[in-house]
Write a protein that holds these residues in place. Structure first.
Motif, PDB file in Angstrom:
ATOM      1  N   ASP A  33      -3.678  14.445  -1.675  1.00  0.00           N
ATOM      2  CA  ASP A  33      -4.193  13.286  -2.400  1.00  0.00           C
ATOM      3  C   ASP A  33      -3.577  12.000  -1.861  1.00  0.00           C
ATOM      4  O   ASP A  33      -4.259  10.991  -1.689  1.00  0.00           O
ATOM      5  CB  ASP A  33      -3.890  13.409  -3.897  1.00  0.00           C
ATOM      6  CG  ASP A  33      -4.620  14.557  -4.566  1.00  0.00           C
ATOM      7  OD1 ASP A  33      -5.738  14.890  -4.119  1.00  0.00           O
ATOM      8  OD2 ASP A  33      -4.077  15.127  -5.529  1.00  0.00           O
ATOM      9  N   LEU A  34      -2.259  12.034  -1.615  1.00  0.00           N
ATOM     10  CA  LEU A  34      -1.566  10.852  -1.110  1.00  0.00           C
ATOM     11  C   LEU A  34      -2.079  10.457   0.275  1.00  0.00           C
ATOM     12  O   LEU A  34      -2.331   9.284   0.548  1.00  0.00           O
ATOM     13  CB  LEU A  34      -0.063  11.114  -1.048  1.00  0.00           C
ATOM     14  CG  LEU A  34       0.675  11.263  -2.388  1.00  0.00           C
ATOM     15  CD1 LEU A  34       2.111  11.696  -2.137  1.00  0.00           C
ATOM     16  CD2 LEU A  34       0.642   9.964  -3.158  1.00  0.00           C
ATOM     17  N   ILE A  35      -2.227  11.449   1.168  1.00  0.00           N
ATOM     18  CA  ILE A  35      -2.721  11.158   2.514  1.00  0.00           C
ATOM     19  C   ILE A  35      -4.152  10.626   2.439  1.00  0.00           C
ATOM     20  O   ILE A  35      -4.519   9.675   3.125  1.00  0.00           O
ATOM     21  CB  ILE A  35      -2.654  12.415   3.396  1.00  0.00           C
ATOM     22  CG1 ILE A  35      -1.192  12.850   3.596  1.00  0.00           C
ATOM     23  CG2 ILE A  35      -3.323  12.170   4.751  1.00  0.00           C
ATOM     24  CD1 ILE A  35      -1.037  14.183   4.294  1.00  0.00           C
ATOM     25  N   GLY A  36      -4.970  11.253   1.584  1.00  0.00           N
ATOM     26  CA  GLY A  36      -6.353  10.811   1.435  1.00  0.00           C
ATOM     27  C   GLY A  36      -6.442   9.365   0.999  1.00  0.00           C
ATOM     28  O   GLY A  36      -7.233   8.582   1.539  1.00  0.00           O
ATOM     29  N   PHE A  37      -5.621   8.971   0.007  1.00  0.00           N
ATOM     30  CA  PHE A  37      -5.630   7.591  -0.458  1.00  0.00           C
ATOM     31  C   PHE A  37      -5.096   6.647   0.609  1.00  0.00           C
ATOM     32  O   PHE A  37      -5.678   5.587   0.871  1.00  0.00           O
ATOM     33  CB  PHE A  37      -4.798   7.459  -1.734  1.00  0.00           C
ATOM     34  CG  PHE A  37      -4.624   6.036  -2.186  1.00  0.00           C
ATOM     35  CD1 PHE A  37      -5.673   5.349  -2.778  1.00  0.00           C
ATOM     36  CD2 PHE A  37      -3.422   5.376  -1.995  1.00  0.00           C
ATOM     37  CE1 PHE A  37      -5.525   4.025  -3.174  1.00  0.00           C
ATOM     38  CE2 PHE A  37      -3.264   4.055  -2.382  1.00  0.00           C
ATOM     39  CZ  PHE A  37      -4.318   3.379  -2.983  1.00  0.00           C
ATOM     40  N   ALA A  38      -3.989   7.023   1.235  1.00  0.00           N
ATOM     41  CA  ALA A  38      -3.328   6.131   2.193  1.00  0.00           C
ATOM     42  C   ALA A  38      -4.197   5.851   3.411  1.00  0.00           C
ATOM     43  O   ALA A  38      -4.169   4.734   3.956  1.00  0.00           O
ATOM     44  CB  ALA A  38      -1.997   6.732   2.629  1.00  0.00           C
ATOM     45  N   TYR A  39      -4.978   6.840   3.864  1.00  0.00           N
ATOM     46  CA  TYR A  39      -5.728   6.679   5.113  1.00  0.00           C
ATOM     47  C   TYR A  39      -7.242   6.748   4.924  1.00  0.00           C
ATOM     48  O   TYR A  39      -7.992   6.757   5.908  1.00  0.00           O
ATOM     49  CB  TYR A  39      -5.265   7.738   6.122  1.00  0.00           C
ATOM     50  CG  TYR A  39      -3.833   7.505   6.548  1.00  0.00           C
ATOM     51  CD1 TYR A  39      -3.522   6.527   7.490  1.00  0.00           C
ATOM     52  CD2 TYR A  39      -2.790   8.221   5.964  1.00  0.00           C
ATOM     53  CE1 TYR A  39      -2.207   6.287   7.857  1.00  0.00           C
ATOM     54  CE2 TYR A  39      -1.468   7.982   6.321  1.00  0.00           C
ATOM     55  CZ  TYR A  39      -1.184   7.011   7.268  1.00  0.00           C
ATOM     56  OH  TYR A  39       0.125   6.762   7.622  1.00  0.00           O
ATOM     57  N   GLY A  40      -7.700   6.767   3.664  1.00  0.00           N
ATOM     58  CA  GLY A  40      -9.128   6.692   3.404  1.00  0.00           C
ATOM     59  C   GLY A  40      -9.916   7.875   3.909  1.00  0.00           C
ATOM     60  O   GLY A  40     -11.010   7.704   4.458  1.00  0.00           O
TER      61      GLY A  40
END
Length: 217
Positions: free
Chosen positions: A18-25
């Motif tokens: 979830d964090l990677i998805g938010f951070a890098y779209g």
């Protein structure tokens, strides 16, 4: 779940994915090469940005990227892989985009009840911002901009969501006496002069080279 209240940014029961998805779209399916725990382990995170004032989305993403480097020792590289995706192109009618009169380099994107449906609102945004917004919040596949159109625009798209969108939880819209808005794909074609269609295409992915579980606070 991600929350923002003023300067406070909180994540409840969020995975590293979830964090990677938010951070890098990107969507979870665009994160490859990582261990199983990046989706299984869950975290509660509270953070406040270094800069004064209420942060915008890009500032929050920068903050989360730093957290991923500092606490998870994340290292990755970008690759292109073929995925089932939605591709945005210019329709045969020609684009109907409205160049923004606003200054600055940061977009403003959101959603609100509209005339017979839900309205996606973009101010001072590029088409890459628009496809990124669709990918993160609305659609279940990556969204790729192939219009070749540069510049920043102010656009509203009013449509009726279906059950496949918004991760299976489309917003509840108030009852109205006006006619129901068209589906998203029809609305984009009629209102923006663009075509959004499913096809297989090369999509950017985050390929994880190294990641570590964080030490407890």
């Amino acid at each position: 779940t991600l929350f923002r209240s003023g300067r406070d940014f909180k994540i409840r029961n969020g995975s590293l994915g979830d964090l990677i998805g938010f951070a890098y779209g990107v969507q979870m399916k665009q994160i490859v090469g990582g261990p199983a725990w990046i989706d299984n382990d869950r975290y509660d995170i509270s953070a406040v940005p270094d800069q004064p004032g209420s942060p915008n989305v890009e500032q929050l993403r920068t903050m989360v990227r730093k957290l991923l480097t500092d606490r998870f020792s994340l290292k990755f590289h970008h690759e292109k892989r073929e995925f089932s995706a939605y591709v945005l192109t210019v329709s045969t009618t020609g684009q109907k985009l409205t160049p923004t009169q606003l200054k600055g380099s940061l977009p403003n994107l959101g959603a609100r009840p509209g005339n017979g449906g839900l309205t996606l609102v973009m101010m001072n945004g590029t088409l890459a911002d628009f496809t990124g917004f669709l990918q993160m919040l609305v659609l279940d596949k990556p969204v790729v901009d192939q219009t070749g159109i540069s510049g920043r625009f102010d656009e509203n798209v009013t449509f009726t969501p279906d059950e496949s969108q918004f991760n299976g939880h489309p917003p509840k819209l108030p009852a109205t006496d006006v006619a129901e808005a068209p589906d998203l794909f029809t609305a984009i074609q009629r209102q923006l002069g663009l075509k959004l269609a499913p096809e297989k295409t090369a999509v950017d992915v985050i390929a994880i080279d190294h990641v570590e579980k964080p030490s407890p606070n």
